[in-house]
Design an enzyme around this catalytic site. Structure first.
Site, PDB file in Angstrom:
ATOM      1  CG  ASP A 178       0.566  -1.307   7.730  1.00 22.66           C
ATOM      2  OD1 ASP A 178       1.252  -2.066   8.195  1.00 22.66           O
ATOM      3  OD2 ASP A 178       0.825  -0.290   7.519  1.00 22.66           O
TER       4      ASP A 178
ATOM      5  CG  HIS B 218       3.971  -1.826  11.334  1.00 21.93           C
ATOM      6  ND1 HIS B 218       4.717  -0.729  11.517  1.00 21.93           N
ATOM      7  CD2 HIS B 218       2.953  -1.599  10.128  1.00 21.93           C
ATOM      8  CE1 HIS B 218       4.356   0.242  10.468  1.00 21.93           C
ATOM      9  NE2 HIS B 218       3.243  -0.483   9.753  1.00 21.93           N
TER      10      HIS B 218
ATOM     11  CG  HIS C 201      -3.975   0.458   6.958  1.00 25.73           C
ATOM     12  ND1 HIS C 201      -3.847   0.911   8.030  1.00 25.73           N
ATOM     13  CD2 HIS C 201      -2.695   0.621   6.229  1.00 25.73           C
ATOM     14  CE1 HIS C 201      -2.586   1.701   7.922  1.00 25.73           C
ATOM     15  NE2 HIS C 201      -2.154   1.379   7.071  1.00 25.73           N
TER      16      HIS C 201
ATOM     17  CG  HIS D 133      -0.375   0.091   2.409  1.00 30.59           C
ATOM     18  ND1 HIS D 133       0.235  -0.886   3.151  1.00 30.59           N
ATOM     19  CD2 HIS D 133      -0.453   0.789   3.346  1.00 30.59           C
ATOM     20  CE1 HIS D 133       0.778  -0.494   4.393  1.00 30.59           C
ATOM     21  NE2 HIS D 133       0.083   0.742   4.521  1.00 30.59           N
TER      22      HIS D 133
ATOM     23  CG  ASP E  62       4.845   2.915   7.330  1.00 31.76           C
ATOM     24  OD1 ASP E  62       3.990   3.523   6.640  1.00 31.76           O
ATOM     25  OD2 ASP E  62       4.484   2.089   8.194  1.00 31.76           O
ATOM     26  CG  HIS E  63       4.192  -0.152   4.482  1.00 27.63           C
ATOM     27  ND1 HIS E  63       4.153  -1.237   4.600  1.00 27.63           N
ATOM     28  CD2 HIS E  63       3.600   0.694   5.485  1.00 27.63           C
ATOM     29  CE1 HIS E  63       3.512  -1.391   5.867  1.00 27.63           C
ATOM     30  NE2 HIS E  63       3.434  -0.363   6.236  1.00 27.63           N
TER      31      HIS E  63
ATOM     32  CG  HIS F 266       0.096   4.537   4.599  1.00 29.72           C
ATOM     33  ND1 HIS F 266      -0.576   3.728   5.616  1.00 29.72           N
ATOM     34  CD2 HIS F 266      -0.646   5.633   4.212  1.00 29.72           C
ATOM     35  CE1 HIS F 266      -1.912   4.202   5.552  1.00 29.72           C
ATOM     36  NE2 HIS F 266      -1.930   5.320   4.816  1.00 29.72           N
TER      37      HIS F 266
HETATM   38 FE    FE Z   1       2.650   0.750   8.297  1.00 26.95          FE
HETATM   39 ZN    ZN Z   2       0.348   1.551   6.519  1.00 26.45          ZN
END
Ligand code: FE
Ligand code: ZN
Length: 255
Positions: free
Chosen positions: A133, A171, A114, A56, A60-61, A58
């Site tokens: 996530d 995570h 999410h 996805h 942090d990915h 975001h």
């Molecule tokens: Fe994340």
């Molecule tokens: Zn995420």
């Protein structure tokens, strides 16, 4: 020879995964939180990326993707629905699509909630699903863009995979998730046993991810919203599964 799966800790509490075929020499990365730990994990093993799979949009990915792609020219695969907010895709995929990685079928499962364009990658031949996530160890992602109904439907799809499936999620939130899970099902023996194992793993600095789907089904409150016992605890016996999921997810948001 089976595919090898390596968990790569990134940032504070993210995980990326390397999937390597000793047969073909190909290596896929699932999610790219940051460049350095991933390039280091590749270098130690003498691997180079042939594919980058994105769950996805975001940061942090995906924030490490540009540098990793520049270094190896790997093929980038992600949700066509989110192409407008993902790095440039070489292959845009959607629900039900599948593609080949090192002679194995990778199945794309749409798991909105999410985010709207969130997808999971299921490799039956490796007995592994990469969930980002959506479904997490003892938890699930916060419902940011989708609805509770969508997230429940997404989790239900993942729950229907073979129980022996390894859940590779994004995570290390498991210890906090365990504290919350105990607030929903304090008498769940499997949860108590798992919580003790999680505490030990964290004390040793060992990741609790991946986890096994069978274990999630026995302990993850977000997968258990449809069970009569859980509904009874919440005094929601007459409510639809998705409403019970919404209640559990809302409680977690305020926990
Ligand atoms: Fe994340
Ligand atoms: Zn995420």
């Amino acid at each position: 020879m089976p595919l090898q799966i390596v968990t790569v800790p990134c940032l504070g509490d993210n995980y990326a995964f390397l999937v390597h075929s000793p047969e073909t020499g190909e290596t896929a990365l699932v999610d790219a939180p940051e460049e350095f730990p991933i390039s280091q994990a590749l270098e130690t093993r003498g691997w180079s990326l042939s594919h980058i799979l994105i769950t996805h949009h975001h940061g942090d990915h995906i924030d490490g993707l540009g540098a990793l792609r520049a270094a190896c020219g790997a093929q980038v695969i992600g949700a066509g629905a989110d192409a407008h907010r993902l790095p440039k895709l070489d292959l845009a995929v959607g629900d039900g699509d599948s593609f080949d990685f090192a002679g194995q079928q990778v199945q794309v499962i749409d798991v909105p909630g999410h985010t709207i364009g969130h997808i999971a990658f299921y490799i039956a031949g490796a007995g592994a699903v990469f969930t980002g996530d959506s479904l997490m160890a003892l938890g699930c992602g916060r419902v940011f863009e989708g609805t509770f109904d969508q997230m429940w439907a997404s989790l239900s799809k993942l729950a229907a995979l073979p129980p022996g499936t390894m859940v590779c999620s994004g995570h290390e939130y498991t210890a906090a998730n365990a504290r919350f899970a105990a607030s929903i099902e304090p008498d769940n023996r499997d949860l108590q046993t798992r919580t003790a194992a999680i505490a030990k793993a964290r004390a040793d600095g060992t990741p609790t991810v991946p986890s096994m789907l069978a274990e999630e089904l026995k302990t993850n409150p977000f997968l258990r919203a449809g069970l009569p016992g859980v509904k009874a605890i919440l005094d929601m016996s007459d409510q639809p599964d998705a409403a019970v999921f919404a209640e559990i997810r809302t409680r977690k948001d305020n926990f």
